[in-house]
Write an enzyme that holds these catalytic residues in place. Sequence first.
Site, PDB file in Angstrom:
ATOM      1  N   SER A 140       1.754  -1.220   0.807  1.00 46.13           N
ATOM      2  CA  SER A 140       2.878  -2.304   0.931  1.00 46.13           C
ATOM      3  C   SER A 140       3.893  -1.971   1.554  1.00 46.13           C
ATOM      4  CB  SER A 140       2.987  -2.673  -0.696  1.00 46.13           C
ATOM      5  OG  SER A 140       4.046  -3.660  -0.765  1.00 46.13           O
ATOM      6  N   TYR A 153       5.651  -0.048  -9.043  1.00 45.98           N
ATOM      7  CA  TYR A 153       4.765  -0.568  -7.858  1.00 45.98           C
ATOM      8  C   TYR A 153       5.194   0.252  -6.462  1.00 45.98           C
ATOM      9  CZ  TYR A 153       2.618  -3.811  -4.587  1.00 45.98           C
ATOM     10  OH  TYR A 153       1.884  -4.314  -3.778  1.00 45.98           O
TER      11      TYR A 153
END
Length: 265
Positions: A140, A153
């Site tokens: 990501s 995350y």
Amino acid sequence: MTARTILLTGATSGIGRALALEFAGPGVHLLLVGRDRARLDAIAGECRMRGAATEAGRIDVRDRDGLAAWIAERDAATPIDLAVACAGIVSGTGPDRALDSGEAMRAVLAVDLVGVLNTVEPVLAAMRPRGRGHVALIGSLAGLRGFPSSPAYSMAKAAVHAYAEGIRPALRREGIAVSLVAPGFVRTPLNERLRAPRPLEMSATAAARIIRRGLDRRKAVIAFPFILYAGLRLLTLMPAGIADRFLDRPGVDVPETAERERIEP
């Protein structure tokens, strides 16, 4: 694209589901992994309608032994050419939650990081003796710099990035390609409850097309949208205090995951 066998985890939702549909076609053998039986059967059926031979495994990526056994059995029958470790969850902070809870943080690491290892290790065990293959790890743009709204995350994705970069040179010498995929904001069920600005957000279908093109070219890094990727890379060069102020948005709310580190019975 030449005929090949493709393994996809996280195939029941978001980017994983969109990639399954993007790759589905005559001459393609898809091995789809997900946890929700109804959604798994639905996406497998759609892929078959597009002409792909499809096998579906209802497996949690946290189940190391179960996933490894399923992968080994399918690879023995039809050697895997491309494996995409796509399963993931999101968790974060909000106005009343300054930090990720310990349980939520460990759940994110268990799925987004350890789940990647549980996928990649058995795949590489099969590919390395053959001296060919391709693995793709879904990271990501949040892996480029820790986001105050989603520290766990960001941590998991940063580790995925480092792992992909670390194994890539040695595996290249063995004939195996490693691709790191770093998308920006993508409309998925995981993000639908997120309250935050989402610049240059795109559909999962559009993201899957970009990823497919990059994987077909065996690109080492597939990061998009480019303007966000470049901006975050620039941000990492700034003094930490300035970058912190730029990213800190107290009103942002990223819901905490209900998942836990260990598989629920």
